[in-house]
Write an enzyme that holds these catalytic residues in place. Structure first.
Site, mmCIF file in Angstrom:
data_model
loop_
_atom_site.group_PDB
_atom_site.id
_atom_site.type_symbol
_atom_site.label_atom_id
_atom_site.label_comp_id
_atom_site.label_asym_id
_atom_site.label_seq_id
_atom_site.Cartn_x
_atom_site.Cartn_y
_atom_site.Cartn_z
ATOM 1 N N LYS A 57 -2.747 11.958 8.007
ATOM 2 C CA LYS A 57 -3.399 11.964 6.689
ATOM 3 C C LYS A 57 -4.909 12.141 6.841
ATOM 4 O O LYS A 57 -5.529 12.939 6.139
ATOM 5 C CB LYS A 57 -3.083 10.659 5.944
ATOM 6 C CG LYS A 57 -1.641 10.621 5.434
ATOM 7 C CD LYS A 57 -1.203 9.240 4.969
ATOM 8 C CE LYS A 57 0.285 9.267 4.615
ATOM 9 N NZ LYS A 57 0.844 7.964 4.282
ATOM 10 N N GLN A 101 -1.268 1.856 3.971
ATOM 11 C CA GLN A 101 -0.029 2.336 4.594
ATOM 12 C C GLN A 101 1.038 1.236 4.591
ATOM 13 O O GLN A 101 0.776 0.110 5.017
ATOM 14 C CB GLN A 101 -0.322 2.798 6.031
ATOM 15 C CG GLN A 101 0.869 3.412 6.732
ATOM 16 C CD GLN A 101 1.314 4.733 6.096
ATOM 17 O OE1 GLN A 101 0.511 5.582 5.740
ATOM 18 N NE2 GLN A 101 2.623 4.880 5.931
ATOM 19 N N ASP A 124 -1.859 7.379 -4.046
ATOM 20 C CA ASP A 124 -0.453 7.353 -3.625
ATOM 21 C C ASP A 124 0.469 7.281 -4.847
ATOM 22 O O ASP A 124 1.663 7.549 -4.741
ATOM 23 C CB ASP A 124 -0.202 6.110 -2.752
ATOM 24 C CG ASP A 124 0.233 6.472 -1.345
ATOM 25 O OD1 ASP A 124 0.535 7.662 -1.102
ATOM 26 O OD2 ASP A 124 0.285 5.559 -0.490
#
Ligand code: NAP
Length: 292
Positions: A57, A101, A124
């Site tokens: 990412k 995460q 997200d």
């Protein structure tokens, strides 16, 4: 669409490259106005898969010219410490997207942490405010994986209006938001899950099938209407240890009209949509600051 013998492949790598080039162009345009889009990725603990995901990412961000920071913490970090870090990032004007995460260590309440991210930086799309915005059709951030699937359908010029879409899987990060996005485009949507009594009866009616289960061969050729579009979100390992999806690719590609491969399908789209969301967040910030 007529029945086809070999499905056309929707190439996730090629589409991701196009979208990333667009993100890079938009990044340059924002930088010229004095604002650099920034993403913060927070990793707690040393889960090996998570380490790879966050590295990818951050690299994707820097490749597209975005500013990115990777904050790595020991698994012993407390929930209060993590919440304090998120709060600091919420208040950091150089950061437009915050990604924590998952999974987090067991002593940290992941929901509490996700809900502590400012919805304006929830790139997200996991915050309850983002889920609500999607549900009622208001601007927000769409979860990256189903958003990527929608871009794949868009890339083949597929008009979902009046089509029957069957989504297999009902997780909060893939299946449910996927169904909402398809509904928003006026598809008739059926959601299937582990308690669905006759999955084949459902999928045989589908013009579009999205498989998001996490089990090999959930969808086989006898379950697919000729010409249907098949999107495979699954990430599994076959007997040889190679990455494969939920769909029996060899069989289904003889029946479907379009199909996404694994690897090289939905996977590369997910990170790409994270960049798109971060860019979108930065553009909203630039507009709020009167820079555009
Ligand atoms: P998840 O939270 O485990 O959800 C799986 C869903 O599949 C559940 O709703 C479950 O039903 C349903 N299911 C299980 N067995 C089934 C069966 N035999 N028939 C029909 N439905 C069944 O998984 P997820 O997070 O949504 O992820 C799904 C897959 O996508 C995984 O392989 C994951 O690795 C992959 N994934 C890929 C990407 C990417 O970037 N390519 C991103 C995210 C996820 P119940 O709700 O009834 O249990």
């Amino acid at each position: 669409m007529t029945a086809s013998t070999t499905a056309q492949i929707i190439d996730g790598n090629a589409l991701a490259a196009q979208l990333r080039a667009d993100v890079a162009r938009r990044t340059d345009a924002l930088k010229a106005r004095g604002l650099t889009p920034g993403l913060a990725v927070v990793l707690v603990g040393d889960n090996p898969a998570s380490q790879v995901y966050v590295r990818n990412k951050v690299k994707a961000c820097s490749d597209a010219g975005l500013h990115s920071v990777l904050e790595k913490y020991d698994a012993s970090m407390t929930e209060a410490e993590l919440l304090a870090r998120v709060e600091a990032l919420n208040n950091d004007p150089s950061i437009h997207g915050i990604l924590v995460q998952l999974p987090l260590p067991a002593h940290i309440d992941a929901n509490k942490v996700i809900e502590s991210i400012a919805p304006t930086k929830d790139v997200d799309g996991f915050h309850i405010a983002s889920a609500g915005a999607l549900m009622v059709g208001q601007p927000g951030f769409w979860p990256c994986t189903p958003y990527g699937c929608m871009k794949m359908l868009e890339s083949i010029g597929y008009d979902l209006r009046g089509k029957h879409a069957v989504v297999i899987g009902r997780s909060n990060i893939v299946g449910k938001p996927m169904a909402m996005m398809l509904l928003q485009k006026s598809a008739t949507v059926t959601m299937c899950h582990s308690a669905t009594s006759d999955l084949k009866a459902m999928t045989l009616q589908a013009d579009v099938i999205v498989a998001a289960v996490g089990k090999r061969n959930v969808l086989t050729a006898d379950m697919v209407k000729p010409g249907a579009v098949v999107i495979d979100v699954g990430m599994n390992r076959n007997d040889e240890g190679k990455l494969c999806g939920d769909v029996d690719y060899a069989g289904v590609s003889q029946v479907a009209g379009y199909i996404t491969p694994v690897p090289g399908g939905v996977g590369p789209m997910t990170i790409t949509m994270l960049l798109v969301n971060t860019m979108e967040s930065a553009e909203r910030d630039a507009a709020a600051r009167g820079l555009v």
